[in-house]
Design a protein around this motif. Structure first.
Motif, mmCIF file in Angstrom:
data_model
loop_
_atom_site.group_PDB
_atom_site.id
_atom_site.type_symbol
_atom_site.label_atom_id
_atom_site.label_comp_id
_atom_site.label_asym_id
_atom_site.label_seq_id
_atom_site.Cartn_x
_atom_site.Cartn_y
_atom_site.Cartn_z
ATOM 1 N N VAL A 200 0.836 -1.206 0.000
ATOM 2 C CA VAL A 200 0.000 0.000 0.000
ATOM 3 C C VAL A 200 0.870 1.255 0.000
ATOM 4 O O VAL A 200 0.604 2.212 -0.750
ATOM 5 C CB VAL A 200 -0.967 -0.004 1.201
ATOM 6 C CG1 VAL A 200 -1.770 1.294 1.248
ATOM 7 C CG2 VAL A 200 -1.917 -1.203 1.122
ATOM 8 N N ALA A 201 1.913 1.274 0.824
ATOM 9 C CA ALA A 201 2.803 2.436 0.868
ATOM 10 C C ALA A 201 3.448 2.679 -0.496
ATOM 11 O O ALA A 201 3.531 3.827 -0.966
ATOM 12 C CB ALA A 201 3.875 2.241 1.934
ATOM 13 N N ASN A 202 3.907 1.624 -1.147
ATOM 14 C CA ASN A 202 4.534 1.766 -2.466
ATOM 15 C C ASN A 202 3.541 2.294 -3.492
ATOM 16 O O ASN A 202 3.886 3.156 -4.318
ATOM 17 C CB ASN A 202 5.096 0.422 -2.933
ATOM 18 C CG ASN A 202 6.335 0.002 -2.163
ATOM 19 O OD1 ASN A 202 6.939 0.798 -1.456
ATOM 20 N ND2 ASN A 202 6.701 -1.264 -2.277
ATOM 21 N N TYR A 203 2.322 1.781 -3.475
ATOM 22 C CA TYR A 203 1.306 2.225 -4.432
ATOM 23 C C TYR A 203 1.006 3.712 -4.253
ATOM 24 O O TYR A 203 0.873 4.452 -5.230
ATOM 25 C CB TYR A 203 0.033 1.403 -4.255
ATOM 26 C CG TYR A 203 -1.049 1.746 -5.255
ATOM 27 C CD1 TYR A 203 -1.177 1.029 -6.447
ATOM 28 C CD2 TYR A 203 -1.949 2.791 -5.020
ATOM 29 C CE1 TYR A 203 -2.155 1.346 -7.371
ATOM 30 C CE2 TYR A 203 -2.920 3.118 -5.937
ATOM 31 C CZ TYR A 203 -3.031 2.392 -7.113
ATOM 32 O OH TYR A 203 -4.008 2.728 -8.034
ATOM 33 N N CYS A 204 0.910 4.125 -3.002
ATOM 34 C CA CYS A 204 0.514 5.507 -2.716
ATOM 35 C C CYS A 204 1.685 6.483 -2.711
ATOM 36 O O CYS A 204 1.467 7.697 -2.766
ATOM 37 C CB CYS A 204 -0.204 5.570 -1.363
ATOM 38 S SG CYS A 204 -1.762 4.668 -1.321
ATOM 39 N N GLY A 205 2.897 5.972 -2.612
ATOM 40 C CA GLY A 205 4.050 6.859 -2.554
ATOM 41 C C GLY A 205 4.274 7.454 -1.180
ATOM 42 O O GLY A 205 4.849 8.541 -1.048
ATOM 43 N N ALA A 206 3.830 6.751 -0.139
ATOM 44 C CA ALA A 206 4.078 7.182 1.240
ATOM 45 C C ALA A 206 5.254 6.408 1.825
ATOM 46 O O ALA A 206 5.544 5.287 1.403
ATOM 47 C CB ALA A 206 2.836 6.976 2.097
ATOM 48 N N LYS A 207 5.921 6.988 2.818
ATOM 49 C CA LYS A 207 7.089 6.331 3.410
ATOM 50 C C LYS A 207 6.697 5.192 4.346
ATOM 51 O O LYS A 207 7.386 4.167 4.408
ATOM 52 C CB LYS A 207 7.934 7.350 4.180
ATOM 53 C CG LYS A 207 8.683 8.331 3.289
ATOM 54 C CD LYS A 207 9.575 9.242 4.129
ATOM 55 C CE LYS A 207 10.343 10.221 3.245
ATOM 56 N NZ LYS A 207 11.203 11.129 4.057
ATOM 57 N N TYR A 208 5.615 5.375 5.097
ATOM 58 C CA TYR A 208 5.276 4.415 6.139
ATOM 59 C C TYR A 208 3.792 4.062 6.076
ATOM 60 O O TYR A 208 2.956 4.890 5.719
ATOM 61 C CB TYR A 208 5.582 4.990 7.529
ATOM 62 C CG TYR A 208 6.978 5.510 7.684
ATOM 63 C CD1 TYR A 208 8.058 4.640 7.831
ATOM 64 C CD2 TYR A 208 7.230 6.883 7.708
ATOM 65 C CE1 TYR A 208 9.350 5.121 7.991
ATOM 66 C CE2 TYR A 208 8.515 7.376 7.866
ATOM 67 C CZ TYR A 208 9.578 6.491 8.000
ATOM 68 O OH TYR A 208 10.856 6.970 8.152
ATOM 69 N N ALA A 209 3.486 2.827 6.488
ATOM 70 C CA ALA A 209 2.099 2.380 6.584
ATOM 71 C C ALA A 209 1.959 1.458 7.786
ATOM 72 O O ALA A 209 2.848 0.651 8.066
ATOM 73 C CB ALA A 209 1.678 1.659 5.315
ATOM 74 N N VAL A 210 0.834 1.589 8.481
ATOM 75 C CA VAL A 210 0.572 0.790 9.679
ATOM 76 C C VAL A 210 -0.810 0.160 9.525
ATOM 77 O O VAL A 210 -1.833 0.850 9.538
ATOM 78 C CB VAL A 210 0.625 1.658 10.955
ATOM 79 C CG1 VAL A 210 0.308 0.817 12.187
ATOM 80 C CG2 VAL A 210 1.985 2.324 11.088
ATOM 81 N N ALA A 211 -0.841 -1.163 9.378
ATOM 82 C CA ALA A 211 -2.099 -1.891 9.222
ATOM 83 C C ALA A 211 -2.735 -2.137 10.588
ATOM 84 O O ALA A 211 -2.046 -2.493 11.550
ATOM 85 C CB ALA A 211 -1.855 -3.219 8.513
ATOM 86 N N VAL A 212 -4.056 -1.964 10.651
ATOM 87 C CA VAL A 212 -4.790 -2.147 11.905
ATOM 88 C C VAL A 212 -6.101 -2.880 11.630
ATOM 89 O O VAL A 212 -6.425 -3.214 10.498
ATOM 90 C CB VAL A 212 -5.052 -0.800 12.613
ATOM 91 C CG1 VAL A 212 -3.767 -0.210 13.155
ATOM 92 C CG2 VAL A 212 -5.726 0.197 11.677
ATOM 93 N N SER A 213 -6.864 -3.090 12.698
ATOM 94 C CA SER A 213 -8.046 -3.947 12.635
ATOM 95 C C SER A 213 -9.236 -3.303 11.953
ATOM 96 O O SER A 213 -10.160 -4.009 11.530
ATOM 97 C CB SER A 213 -8.440 -4.372 14.048
ATOM 98 O OG SER A 213 -8.616 -3.229 14.884
ATOM 99 N N SER A 214 -9.272 -1.988 11.829
ATOM 100 C CA SER A 214 -10.380 -1.286 11.167
ATOM 101 C C SER A 214 -9.956 0.142 10.881
ATOM 102 O O SER A 214 -8.983 0.647 11.460
ATOM 103 C CB SER A 214 -11.632 -1.275 12.056
ATOM 104 O OG SER A 214 -11.433 -0.446 13.194
ATOM 105 N N ALA A 215 -10.699 0.822 10.020
ATOM 106 C CA ALA A 215 -10.426 2.240 9.771
ATOM 107 C C ALA A 215 -10.756 3.073 11.004
ATOM 108 O O ALA A 215 -10.139 4.116 11.235
ATOM 109 C CB ALA A 215 -11.224 2.730 8.566
ATOM 110 N N THR A 216 -11.726 2.627 11.796
ATOM 111 C CA THR A 216 -12.029 3.322 13.052
ATOM 112 C C THR A 216 -10.825 3.289 13.977
ATOM 113 O O THR A 216 -10.450 4.312 14.578
ATOM 114 C CB THR A 216 -13.244 2.680 13.730
ATOM 115 O OG1 THR A 216 -14.366 2.751 12.852
ATOM 116 C CG2 THR A 216 -13.584 3.391 15.030
ATOM 117 N N ALA A 217 -10.194 2.109 14.097
ATOM 118 C CA ALA A 217 -8.967 2.003 14.891
ATOM 119 C C ALA A 217 -7.878 2.895 14.317
ATOM 120 O O ALA A 217 -7.125 3.542 15.057
ATOM 121 C CB ALA A 217 -8.501 0.549 14.938
#
Length: 401
Positions: free
Chosen positions: A55-72
């Motif tokens: 996801v980070a590579n697709y979007c061109g962001a440096k960091y990504a943190v996966a979590v249990s929901s968008a609310t989280a």
């Protein structure tokens, strides 16, 4: 962004019912999940990092943190941004309640900025007007959460300029918008924000079943997000107080949460990412087809800002109630027996009983309230067939004309 063109891979909706949205799972997705189930790791393993990197590579962001929901994701993004008791969060009233609730979770006060009547996103004019007023009153927001409604980006460059002037942090609620772009840059690159949040609920562009993600370009935010999603704990000796006791040792540095995503979900997400452009292309094709088929009906069709390429999570029409001899509710009730799964995005957050108890009232945000009384979300998803889309349009024609 990939070139837009219609795709042909889709399946017929089951039992004649046309939902407003649904996931599309293929054999590659299933194989990816089974592979993880047969591996040594089904949670807190390497599939998480692979998904985050994809996801980070697709979007061109440096960091990504996966979590249990968008609310989280929204919750820990607010905490990482420093939102705390006594602070103020602003967001759009045209969103799911999570975009506002995340501020309340932090003990902050929540307020709203009315929408642009064309994009249904947060209005830049209203935002600037409210900031001028808030500065005079000494109640500027700490965090602003612009919501990219239906997959179309807010006017982020203008929002970022106002952030520089008034000192608030920006968390993009991009739950609808993975695969879209703003000023030719992928939504989620965080060029004009501190963080961006995606949702992977089954009706979104790609799915992990349930799940969300926070993207950022700031390492300090990333490190705190990592801790907050897992109880506030670190195993990094450089962050510990005193010396590590050994390889087994960890320390809880702050109050965090169990907001972790499983490897099972992450494997599905990584597989789905390989089809993201295909999903968005199909949605573009269907949205453009709706535009053509509905243009002669008494409707307001979705308007697209020239700076934005929507990922078309939703296709929302507005009824021209002065042109039809029916109410908004009547149109809904006549569509329902036809096995057409329409929906309404959204009931304005400030009209919910909980928020009314906080002091909000009908009439506070007139543009979103007018929108609510006219809006209908039509079926739009990757596997929607042209035949079923024609059925939606034909039924609307019969009801409205």
């Amino acid at each position: 962004m990939a070139k837009r063109f219609p795709t042909t891979r889709y399946v017929k909706a089951m039992s004649g019912y046309i939902p407003y949205g649904r996931q599309d799972i293929n054999q590659e997705d299933i194989d990816a999940v089974v592979e993880v189930l047969r591996s040594d790791w089904i949670t807190q393993g390497p599939a998480i990092e692979r998904f985050e990197q994809a996801v980070a590579n697709y979007c061109g962001a440096k960091y990504a943190v996966a979590v249990s929901s968008a609310t989280a994701a929204l919750h820990i993004a607010c905490l990482a941004a420093g939102l705390e008791e006594g602070d103020i969060l602003w967001t759009s009233p045209n969103t799911f309640v999570a975009s506002a609730n995340c501020g309340l979770y932090c003990g902050a006060k929540v307020d709203f900025v009315d929408i642009d009547p064309n994009t249904y996103n947060l209005s830049i004019d209203e935002l600037e007007r409210k900031l001028i007023w808030a500065e005079k009153q000494g109640c500027l927001p700490t965090v602003l959460i612009p919501v990219h409604f239906a997959g179309q980006s807010c006017e982020m460059e203008q929002i970022a300029a106002l952030s520089q002037r008034y000192g608030f942090k920006i968390i993009e609620d991009a739950s609808h918008a993975i695969g879209g772009s703003y000023q030719t840059q992928p939504i989620g690159c965080c060029k004009f924000s501190d963080m961006a949040v995606f949702s992977f609920h089954p009706v979104k562009i790609i799915t992990t079943g349930e799940g969300g993600m926070v993207l950022t370009n700031q390492e300090d935010l990333y490190q705190r997000l990592i801790r907050l999603r897992s109880h506030g704990i670190t195993r990094n000796p450089d962050l510990m107080q005193g010396e590590s006791h050994g390889l087994w040792y960890y320390q809880q540095l702050e109050l965090g949460f169990n907001y972790r995503m499983t490897d099972i979900q992450a494997a599905l997400g990584t597989s789905q990412m390989q089809r993201l452009d295909e999903f968005v292309e199909r949605r573009w094709f269907l949205a453009n087809r709706y535009n053509q088929l509905l243009q002669d009906l008494p409707l307001i069709l979705p308007w697209q800002h020239p700076d934005s390429e929507s990922s078309w999570h939703l296709y929302v029409i507005r009824l021209k109630l002065d042109k039809i001899n029916k109410t908004h509710r009547q149109v809904f009730e006549e569509l329902s027996p036809e096995k057409i799964g329409i929906n309404l995005h959204y009931i304005p957050v400030h009209t919910q009983p909980y928020y009314q108890q906080l002091g909000f009232r009908w009439g506070d945000f007139p543009q979103v309230e007018k929108y609510y009384k006219e809006a209908i979300s039509l079926p739009l998803y990757y596997s929607l067939t042209q035949e079923d889309q024609d059925r939606v349009v034909t039924t609307l024609q019969r009801i409205l004309l």
